[in-house]
Each structure stands twice: as structure tokens, then as C-alpha cells.
Scaffold this active site. Structure first.
Site, PDB file in Angstrom:
ATOM      1  N   CYS A  85       0.805  -1.231   0.000  1.00 46.95           N
ATOM      2  CA  CYS A  85       0.000   0.000   0.000  1.00 46.95           C
ATOM      3  C   CYS A  85       0.836   1.278   0.000  1.00 46.95           C
ATOM      4  O   CYS A  85       0.309   2.360  -0.256  1.00 46.95           O
ATOM      5  CB  CYS A  85      -0.950   0.009   1.187  1.00 46.95           C
ATOM      6  SG  CYS A  85      -2.100  -1.361   1.129  1.00 46.95           S
ATOM      7  N   HIS A  91      -3.569   7.184   2.643  1.00 46.19           N
ATOM      8  CA  HIS A  91      -3.930   5.864   2.110  1.00 46.19           C
ATOM      9  C   HIS A  91      -5.304   5.490   2.654  1.00 46.19           C
ATOM     10  O   HIS A  91      -5.612   5.721   3.819  1.00 46.19           O
ATOM     11  CB  HIS A  91      -2.878   4.837   2.534  1.00 46.19           C
ATOM     12  CG  HIS A  91      -3.253   3.436   2.180  1.00 46.19           C
ATOM     13  ND1 HIS A  91      -3.637   3.083   0.902  1.00 46.19           N
ATOM     14  CD2 HIS A  91      -3.333   2.298   2.921  1.00 46.19           C
ATOM     15  CE1 HIS A  91      -3.930   1.791   0.877  1.00 46.19           C
ATOM     16  NE2 HIS A  91      -3.757   1.287   2.088  1.00 46.19           N
ATOM     17  N   ASN A 112     -10.279  -0.041  -0.368  1.00 41.62           N
ATOM     18  CA  ASN A 112      -8.818   0.031  -0.370  1.00 41.62           C
ATOM     19  C   ASN A 112      -8.289  -0.536  -1.689  1.00 41.62           C
ATOM     20  O   ASN A 112      -8.285  -1.750  -1.887  1.00 41.62           O
ATOM     21  CB  ASN A 112      -8.294  -0.785   0.821  1.00 41.62           C
ATOM     22  CG  ASN A 112      -6.785  -0.786   0.930  1.00 41.62           C
ATOM     23  OD1 ASN A 112      -6.074  -0.260   0.073  1.00 41.62           O
ATOM     24  ND2 ASN A 112      -6.275  -1.388   1.998  1.00 41.62           N
TER      25      ASN A 112
HETATM   26  O1  UT7 Z   1      -3.954  -1.419   3.355  1.00 44.06           O
HETATM   27  C1  UT7 Z   1      -2.946  -1.448   4.292  1.00 44.06           C
HETATM   28  C2  UT7 Z   1      -2.982  -2.510   5.266  1.00 44.06           C
HETATM   29  N1  UT7 Z   1      -4.275  -2.858   5.801  1.00 44.06           N
HETATM   30  C3  UT7 Z   1      -4.873  -2.133   6.775  1.00 44.06           C
HETATM   31  O2  UT7 Z   1      -4.447  -1.078   7.155  1.00 44.06           O
HETATM   32  C4  UT7 Z   1      -6.092  -2.753   7.404  1.00 44.06           C
HETATM   33  C5  UT7 Z   1      -6.034  -2.627   8.899  1.00 44.06           C
HETATM   34  N2  UT7 Z   1      -7.069  -3.395   9.583  1.00 44.06           N
HETATM   35  C6  UT7 Z   1      -8.386  -3.050   9.551  1.00 44.06           C
HETATM   36  O3  UT7 Z   1      -8.766  -2.102   8.896  1.00 44.06           O
HETATM   37  C7  UT7 Z   1      -9.335  -3.850  10.409  1.00 44.06           C
HETATM   38  O4  UT7 Z   1      -8.593  -4.698  11.236  1.00 44.06           O
HETATM   39  C8  UT7 Z   1     -10.363  -4.695   9.585  1.00 44.06           C
HETATM   40  C9  UT7 Z   1     -11.369  -3.780   8.907  1.00 44.06           C
HETATM   41  C10 UT7 Z   1      -9.664  -5.546   8.529  1.00 44.06           C
HETATM   42  C11 UT7 Z   1     -11.144  -5.586  10.545  1.00 44.06           C
HETATM   43  O5  UT7 Z   1     -11.759  -4.786  11.547  1.00 44.06           O
HETATM   44  P1  UT7 Z   1     -11.571  -5.066  13.115  1.00 44.06           P
HETATM   45  O6  UT7 Z   1     -12.335  -4.040  13.808  1.00 44.06           O
HETATM   46  O7  UT7 Z   1     -10.095  -5.140  13.387  1.00 44.06           O
HETATM   47  O8  UT7 Z   1     -12.258  -6.471  13.268  1.00 44.06           O
HETATM   48  P2  UT7 Z   1     -11.674  -7.804  13.917  1.00 44.06           P
HETATM   49  O9  UT7 Z   1     -10.906  -8.563  12.908  1.00 44.06           O
HETATM   50  O10 UT7 Z   1     -11.011  -7.486  15.218  1.00 44.06           O
HETATM   51  O11 UT7 Z   1     -13.011  -8.556  14.247  1.00 44.06           O
HETATM   52  C12 UT7 Z   1     -13.908  -8.095  15.272  1.00 44.06           C
HETATM   53  C13 UT7 Z   1     -15.159  -8.948  15.283  1.00 44.06           C
HETATM   54  C14 UT7 Z   1     -14.875 -10.438  15.310  1.00 44.06           C
HETATM   55  O12 UT7 Z   1     -15.908 -11.061  16.033  1.00 44.06           O
HETATM   56  P3  UT7 Z   1     -15.683 -11.550  17.551  1.00 44.06           P
HETATM   57  O13 UT7 Z   1     -14.503 -12.479  17.479  1.00 44.06           O
HETATM   58  O14 UT7 Z   1     -15.391 -10.300  18.325  1.00 44.06           O
HETATM   59  O15 UT7 Z   1     -16.958 -12.222  17.877  1.00 44.06           O
HETATM   60  C15 UT7 Z   1     -14.966 -10.839  13.874  1.00 44.06           C
HETATM   61  O16 UT7 Z   1     -15.293 -12.179  13.710  1.00 44.06           O
HETATM   62  O17 UT7 Z   1     -15.904  -8.702  14.089  1.00 44.06           O
HETATM   63  C16 UT7 Z   1     -16.074  -9.933  13.381  1.00 44.06           C
HETATM   64  N3  UT7 Z   1     -15.967  -9.650  11.963  1.00 44.06           N
HETATM   65  C17 UT7 Z   1     -17.023  -9.367  11.195  1.00 44.06           C
HETATM   66  N4  UT7 Z   1     -18.332  -9.273  11.446  1.00 44.06           N
HETATM   67  C18 UT7 Z   1     -19.137  -8.946  10.423  1.00 44.06           C
HETATM   68  C19 UT7 Z   1     -14.842  -9.605  11.213  1.00 44.06           C
HETATM   69  N5  UT7 Z   1     -15.141  -9.290   9.954  1.00 44.06           N
HETATM   70  C20 UT7 Z   1     -16.493  -9.141   9.913  1.00 44.06           C
HETATM   71  C21 UT7 Z   1     -17.393  -8.801   8.879  1.00 44.06           C
HETATM   72  N6  UT7 Z   1     -18.700  -8.712   9.180  1.00 44.06           N
HETATM   73  N7  UT7 Z   1     -16.973  -8.549   7.599  1.00 44.06           N
END
Ligand code: UT7
Length: 329
Positions: A116, A256, A286
Site C-alpha cells: 500500500c 492511504h 482500499n
Molecule cells: O492497506 C494497508 C494494510 N491494511 C490495513 O491497514 C487494514 C487494517 N485493519 C483493519 O482495517 C481492520 O482490522 C479490519 C477492517 C480488517 C477488521 O476490523 P476489526 O475491527 O479489526 O475487526 P476484527 O478482525 O477485530 O473482528 C472483530 C469482530 C470479530 O468477532 P468476535 O470475534 O469479536 O466475535 C470478527 O469475527 O468482528 C467480526 N468480523 C465481522 N463481522 C461482520 C470480522 N469481519 C467481519 C465482517 N462482518 N466482515
């Protein structure tokens, strides 16, 4: 003699027509529009459809857009640096393919892969060839067809990415406009959190790697998020400090577009109000190397000669950085 800076003198962009909305993702996986919007700020992303089409096809449209707006012949371009993480093929370089398809037959070029952060890496590389006097017209492209490496069964990762790309033309300037400074960073130990497991020389493609879906993006979102928030904000603050930039004299932050929350954290660290922050993540998601040039493309009409602009990015590698530009037109 006045120092030669590389000035951006034109911008082009392109996003594919197909819109992959959150509503459509709801039908494909266990997710909701509410979750995606509140966690990322994304409403829809663009997807390149069609057999045999790759990143070069997105880039060629962006290049044509730039050349037509600027009114220059493709043969005038001397060099092309293409930042991409989804090259058409492992080799040859996508830059070569773009030169061929867009008629830039007098140019040489190559690809840069810094995930990125690729566009600001490529911008810095391209600017060196202008500053040394070696070239007068360098095209820097940032493009990705992220849908080609996306596992749409992985709801944590696939919801943020989309396809798109843009490009800028660099030309010499001796009046103090152009790319003034950049800070570029890398920390390869971060590769464990964001990478593609197979398809490279460590783990070439086999039936097994395909079955195991190891050719898709692997991301540990939370870990990446923590590094991104800190490092993108830090590097933006650093480039401001060493160039005597303040919240008042910075006209625009071009961040970004990975997650709205990361963008907001960076803007807060710079004390910038939302009106000075370019953000189109809600419409494109993204696009990896495409995010920064796509912002410049969409906001070009609002930019004024002399505007102080800070570009900031963070991505796989880890890679991150910031670039300070004094806008030239
Ligand atoms: O491009 C350069 C590099 N990339 C980035 O900069 C991305 C950085 N990371 C992020 O933007 C975020 O981590 C994501 C958007 C990818 C994910 O968001 P998050 O708030 O970190 O979610 P998480 O992975 O911590 O998941 C939280 C909860 C989980 O449920 P439990 O375990 O708390 O019950 C996941 O299973 O949300 C759940 N979850 C979802 N629920 C509905 C994860 N993805 C989804 C989804 N829909 N798509």
C-alpha cells in the site's frame, strides 16, 4: 542555479464500472452493511470484470485519461514507474505491458512492489530521475486489481479491498514547486501479519497451495491496524515537523484509504479538520497502490498552485511513509 524539483503537472485515474456493494457482500458472506460501514467507512468498491483483464488494463485507462487531459503524445513519456501488488504476471513488469498498450514506445520502466506504500515509493523513485536531469517526463502509476487475490470467504479481509488506479506526470520545476521531501520506512518483520503465502519462490504454486487458498491475501487485521494507526500518524507528523508545516499551512492530507479510522487518527495527529482530508474510501474501498493517485485525481480540480500537500501511507511489508508536495498548478 535553482534546485530542480519533480513537479506533478497532470493526474489521471480510472475505476472499473462494476460496483460491489455492502448489500451484495451480505449475500456472499456472513456480514452486514452496518458492520462494514462502522468498522471501515466503506459502502462499495469497484471490481474489474472480464476474462483476461488485469491491472494493466486499469492503468492504461488512467494513463489515457492523463494524456488526453494534458494533450501530450504517449511517445513523449520517457520513463514509467508502476507501483502494483497485483502485476499482470510475475514477469514481465506491468510497466512494460502498460507502455505497450498505451503506445508509450519511447519509455523504459519497471514495477515497484511496496504494497500500500507503493505509490509514494514510486513517486520518490521517479522524482530522482527528474531531479538529476536524466528525464523530463516521468509517469508514476499506482494500480491494483485486488479482486484477483481476494478470498471472498474471508469476511475479515475481503470487505476492505477494491480495484482501481491512477497516475501522475512528473516534470522538472525550478520555481520551488513539486516534491519537496519524503520519508520512507520499512520493517520486514511485519510480513507475518500481511502477505500472500504461495506463488513466490519460497512456495511455488502447486495443486495443494491452490486448494488451500494460499494465493489470496492473508491479513491479521487487528495487528496491521495497530501498526498502521501509529506509524502513519507518526510519519505524517515527522514530515510536518522537519518542513515547518502546521495545521494552518497544510492545505490537504492525502492518506492511504485502508480504513476510515486510520485516516481519522492520522488527521487528528496532524490537527487537521476533516475538510482538509481527502477521503473516498466509502466509494472505492482500499485499492492498495491506487488509493493516493485516485484521491489526487478526484480532488485535482480543488487544488491550487502553492498548496502544501502531505501524502501518507502504510502497508504490507510493513512499509510506510510520507511525502510533502508543493502543488505546481
Ligand atoms: O492497506 C494497508 C494494510 N491494511 C490495513 O491497514 C487494514 C487494517 N485493519 C483493519 O482495517 C481492520 O482490522 C479490519 C477492517 C480488517 C477488521 O476490523 P476489526 O475491527 O479489526 O475487526 P476484527 O478482525 O477485530 O473482528 C472483530 C469482530 C470479530 O468477532 P468476535 O470475534 O469479536 O466475535 C470478527 O469475527 O468482528 C467480526 N468480523 C465481522 N463481522 C461482520 C470480522 N469481519 C467481519 C465482517 N462482518 N466482515
Amino acid at each position: 542555479m535553482q534546485k530542480i524539483h519533480a513537479a506533478i503537472t497532470a493526474v489521471g485515474g480510472y475505476v472499473p464500472e462494476y460496483r460491489l456493494t455492502n448489500a451484495e457482500l451480505e449475500k456472499m458472506m456472513d456480514t452486514t452493511d452496518e458492520w462494514i460501514q462502522s468498522r471501515t467507512g466503506i459502502k462499495e468498491r469497484r471490481i474489474l470484470k472480464g476474462e483476461g483483464k488485469g491491472s494493466s488494463d486499469i492503468a492504461v485507462e488512467a494513463v489515457k485519461n492523463l494524456l488526453e487531459k494534458k494533450g501530450i503524445d504517449p511517445k513523449e513519456i520517457e520513463m514509467v514507474v508502476c507501483a502494483t501488488t497485483t502485476p499482470d504476471m510475475q514477469f514481465p513488469a506491468t510497466a512494460n505491458v502498460i507502455c505497450d498498450k498505451a503506445g508509450m514506445t519511447n519509455a523504459w520502466g519497471y514495477d515497484v512492489n511496496a504494497a500500500c506504500s507503493g505509490f509514494i515509493y514510486a513517486l520518490t523513485i521517479g522524482s530522482q530521475f527528474i531531479e538529476t536531469g536524466r528525464h523530463k517526463k516521468v509517469l508514476v502509476i499506482g494500480v491494483d486489481k485486488m479482486s484477483s487475490i481476494m478470498n471472498y470467504e474471508d469476511r475479515k479481509t475481503s470487505i476492505i479491498f477494491g480495484d482501481g488506479g491512477g497516475c501522475v506526470l512528473l516534470e522538472p520545476d525550478t520555481e520551488g514547486y513539486g516534491i519537496i521531501d519524503s520519508i520512507l520506512k520499512t520493517d520486514g518483520s511485519g510480513r507475518i501479519y500481511l502477505h500472500q503465502k504461495a506463488g513466490g519462490s519460497v512456495k511455488p504454486a502447486t495443486m495443494e497451495t491452490v486448494m488451500n487458498k494460499e494465493h489470496f491475501v492473508y491479513q491479521e487485521g487487528q495487528a496491521v491496524f495497530k501498526f498502521a494507526v501509529k506509524n502513519m500518524a507518526d510519519v505524517a507528523a515527522d514530515i510536518m515537523a522537519r518542513n515547518n508545516l502546521t495545521a494552518e499551512n497544510v492545505a490537504w492530507l492525502v492518506p492511504h484509504q485502508a480504513n476510515k479510522r486510520i485516516i481519522t487518527a492520522t488527521a487528528d495527529r496532524m490537527n487537521l479538520p476533516a475538510e482538509k482530508v481527502m477521503m473516498n474510501i466509502e466509494r472505492y474501498g482500499n485499492t492498495t497502490n491506487g488509493t493516493l493517485p485516485l484521491c489526487l485525481w478526484e480532488w485535482e480540480i480543488k487544488l491550487k498552485k502553492g498548496d502544501n500537500i502531505v501524502l501518507a501511507a502504510f502497508g504490507g511489508g510493513f512499509t510506510w511513509g510520507a511525502t510533502y508536495i508543493r502543488w505546481a498548478y
